[in-house]
Design a protein around this motif. Structure first.
Motif, mmCIF file in Angstrom:
data_model
loop_
_atom_site.group_PDB
_atom_site.id
_atom_site.type_symbol
_atom_site.label_atom_id
_atom_site.label_comp_id
_atom_site.label_asym_id
_atom_site.label_seq_id
_atom_site.Cartn_x
_atom_site.Cartn_y
_atom_site.Cartn_z
ATOM 1 N N GLY A 219 1.173 -2.243 -6.837
ATOM 2 C CA GLY A 219 1.401 -3.346 -5.831
ATOM 3 C C GLY A 219 2.858 -3.689 -5.899
ATOM 4 O O GLY A 219 3.074 -5.125 -5.975
ATOM 5 N N GLY A 220 3.790 -2.801 -5.737
ATOM 6 C CA GLY A 220 4.931 -2.907 -5.502
ATOM 7 C C GLY A 220 5.876 -3.155 -6.708
ATOM 8 O O GLY A 220 7.059 -3.458 -6.795
ATOM 9 N N VAL A 221 5.227 -3.014 -7.824
ATOM 10 C CA VAL A 221 5.929 -2.978 -9.255
ATOM 11 C C VAL A 221 5.599 -1.659 -10.090
ATOM 12 O O VAL A 221 4.656 -1.023 -9.758
ATOM 13 C CB VAL A 221 5.313 -4.250 -10.224
ATOM 14 C CG1 VAL A 221 6.027 -4.180 -11.762
ATOM 15 C CG2 VAL A 221 5.673 -5.497 -9.449
ATOM 16 N N VAL A 222 6.701 -1.131 -10.666
ATOM 17 C CA VAL A 222 6.769 -0.067 -11.386
ATOM 18 C C VAL A 222 6.699 -0.214 -12.853
ATOM 19 O O VAL A 222 7.538 -0.720 -13.406
ATOM 20 C CB VAL A 222 7.816 0.948 -10.806
ATOM 21 C CG1 VAL A 222 7.930 2.321 -11.427
ATOM 22 C CG2 VAL A 222 7.676 1.341 -9.578
ATOM 23 N N HIS A 223 5.612 0.229 -13.254
ATOM 24 C CA HIS A 223 5.640 -0.080 -14.892
ATOM 25 C C HIS A 223 5.870 1.530 -15.567
ATOM 26 O O HIS A 223 5.401 2.201 -15.319
ATOM 27 C CB HIS A 223 4.440 -0.444 -15.334
ATOM 28 C CG HIS A 223 3.799 -1.728 -14.524
ATOM 29 N ND1 HIS A 223 4.254 -2.955 -14.922
ATOM 30 C CD2 HIS A 223 2.921 -1.849 -13.757
ATOM 31 C CE1 HIS A 223 3.684 -3.941 -14.149
ATOM 32 N NE2 HIS A 223 2.607 -3.144 -13.353
#
Length: 238
Positions: A219-223
């Motif tokens: 969702g547009g975030v990189v973990h």
């Protein structure tokens, strides 16, 4: 539809009652047509097709070389749809890491074969030709390592990370690539000392190996999860 990969070949099942609806054949079967063929170790489903990779030993003089082959099947029935084209210069020491409707991402590298570079290659799904090639790791001081994650695809972007930096390459609507962007990762652990132990005597000790980071784009975030347990989340640039 439920898919499972066993010792013989991938199978497709009907979830309601477990009925087998299809079994992959051809090169998906270990040793089929060639005693060195690895068969399918995993399966990826995208739209009307399922894909798997198999590996065949090549003629590299080191004796360690292998070539990647991408097989395509009809989703659901797993009827053979032939090989997916990949430029023959890119298949040695290669691993397919992600795919969408326009591109596939490949990671290359082989510690035993000097002619295979450590790189990410983005390949056109229809043409099999490279759209972009990106060296991995960079220059590191002697005795140090810079582990690199496998490339993934999220939000029309190819993304991967190393011990300091997030790398992103946009995929344009026509399937061509934009420019590589580098984003410093706050809180990343940085380059680490290369582990040293007697692997010739004791084999590979996973507790002492330095593992590549794992990238989880959501969702547009990189973990990003690192070998030492450090976990960092950063917005996808753009």
């Amino acid at each position: 539809m439920v898919y499972a990969v066993g010792e013989d070949a991938p199978k497709a099942f009907r979830p309601k009652d477990g009925t087998v609806l299809g079994t992959a054949g051809g090169e998906a079967v270990q040793g089929a047509g060639d005693g060195t063929n690895s068969g399918c170790g995993s399966l990826r489903v995208r739209g009307p097709f399922a894909f798997c990779t198999t590996y065949v030993a090549n003629d590299d003089p080191s004796g360690f070389g292998d070539d990647m082959v991408v097989l395509r099947f009809a989703a659901g029935t797993l009827r053979t749809q032939g090989r997916m084209p990949v430029d023959s210069s890119l298949v040695a020491g290669a691993t397919l890491t992600a795919l969408d409707d326009r591109v596939i991402t490949i990671r290359r590298g082989d510690e035993y074969v000097e002619s295979v570079p450590d790189e990410v290659v983005v390949v056109g799904r229809d043409s099999g030709r490279p759209l972009g090639r990106f060296p991995l790791g960079g220059k590191v001081a002697q005795g140090m390592s810079n582990p690199v994650s496998n490339p993934m695809i999220d939000a029309d972007t190819v993304v991967w990370a190393d011990s300091t930096t997030l790398y992103t390459v946009p995929i344009r609507p026509d399937g061509s690539l934009g420019s590589l962007a580098r984003t410093r990762i706050p809180g990343a652990p940085g380059r680490a000392r290369t582990p040293t132990y007697d692997s010739a005597t004791n084999g590979i000790d996973l507790e002492q190996e330095l593992l590549d980071p794992q990238v989880l784009p959501v969702g547009g975030v990189v973990h990003i999860v690192y070998d030492d347990g450090t976990t960092v989340s950063v917005p996808l640039p753009g």
